[in-house]
Design a protein around this motif. Sequence first.
Motif, PDB file in Angstrom:
ATOM      1  N   ALA A  23      -3.745  -1.566   8.719  1.00 51.79           N
ATOM      2  CA  ALA A  23      -2.500  -2.037   8.094  1.00 51.79           C
ATOM      3  C   ALA A  23      -1.681  -0.857   7.574  1.00 51.79           C
ATOM      4  CB  ALA A  23      -2.818  -3.006   6.959  1.00 51.79           C
ATOM      5  N   GLY A  24      -2.359   0.115   6.968  1.00 52.11           N
ATOM      6  CA  GLY A  24      -1.657   1.300   6.479  1.00 52.11           C
ATOM      7  C   GLY A  24      -1.020   2.096   7.599  1.00 52.11           C
ATOM      8  N   ALA A  33       7.164  -3.602   7.419  1.00 51.40           N
ATOM      9  CA  ALA A  33       8.026  -3.111   6.347  1.00 51.40           C
ATOM     10  C   ALA A  33       7.478  -3.488   4.974  1.00 51.40           C
ATOM     11  CB  ALA A  33       9.433  -3.657   6.529  1.00 51.40           C
ATOM     12  N   VAL A  34       6.513  -2.716   4.488  1.00 51.15           N
ATOM     13  CA  VAL A  34       5.964  -2.956   3.157  1.00 51.15           C
ATOM     14  C   VAL A  34       6.202  -1.779   2.222  1.00 51.15           C
ATOM     15  CG1 VAL A  34       4.195  -4.575   3.917  1.00 51.15           C
ATOM     16  CG2 VAL A  34       3.677  -2.137   3.827  1.00 51.15           C
ATOM     17  N   GLY A  35       6.707  -0.702   2.746  1.00 52.42           N
ATOM     18  CA  GLY A  35       6.979   0.475   1.936  1.00 52.42           C
ATOM     19  C   GLY A  35       5.913   1.544   2.110  1.00 52.42           C
ATOM     20  N   THR A  38       2.869   1.440  -0.506  1.00 52.71           N
ATOM     21  CA  THR A  38       1.885   0.412  -0.159  1.00 52.71           C
ATOM     22  C   THR A  38       1.046   0.846   1.042  1.00 52.71           C
ATOM     23  OG1 THR A  38       3.393  -1.272  -0.975  1.00 52.71           O
ATOM     24  CG2 THR A  38       1.591  -2.021   0.422  1.00 52.71           C
ATOM     25  N   ALA A  39       1.677   1.471   2.013  1.00 54.14           N
ATOM     26  CA  ALA A  39       0.957   1.938   3.195  1.00 54.14           C
ATOM     27  C   ALA A  39      -0.074   3.001   2.826  1.00 54.14           C
ATOM     28  CB  ALA A  39       1.941   2.490   4.219  1.00 54.14           C
ATOM     29  N   VAL A  40       0.307   3.933   1.985  1.00 55.03           N
ATOM     30  CA  VAL A  40      -0.614   4.994   1.569  1.00 55.03           C
ATOM     31  C   VAL A  40      -1.756   4.419   0.739  1.00 55.03           C
ATOM     32  CG1 VAL A  40      -0.801   7.095   0.181  1.00 55.03           C
ATOM     33  CG2 VAL A  40       1.120   6.806   1.742  1.00 55.03           C
TER      34      VAL A  40
END
Length: 70
Positions: A23-24, A33-35, A38-40
């Motif tokens: 997911a990251g 598109a979660v930012g 959030t990805a990190v």
Amino acid sequence: MQKNVGGIDRTGRIVIGAIAVLAGIVALMGYWAVGIVTAVIALAIGAILLVTGMTQKCPINDAAGVDTTK
């Protein structure tokens, strides 16, 4: 440190960790598109779960006195 992660705990850590890492990566590539923060965070949590699941050693379990290998 002794092994303290086993059974369902180990399997859950590996599966959820892999999903979080994927997911990251997907989020960092721009397909979700979660930012970036959030990805990190998803990558970091996923990596921690994968490492603790694969090595069967968790410092938090050790500090709490939890042993799921039995």
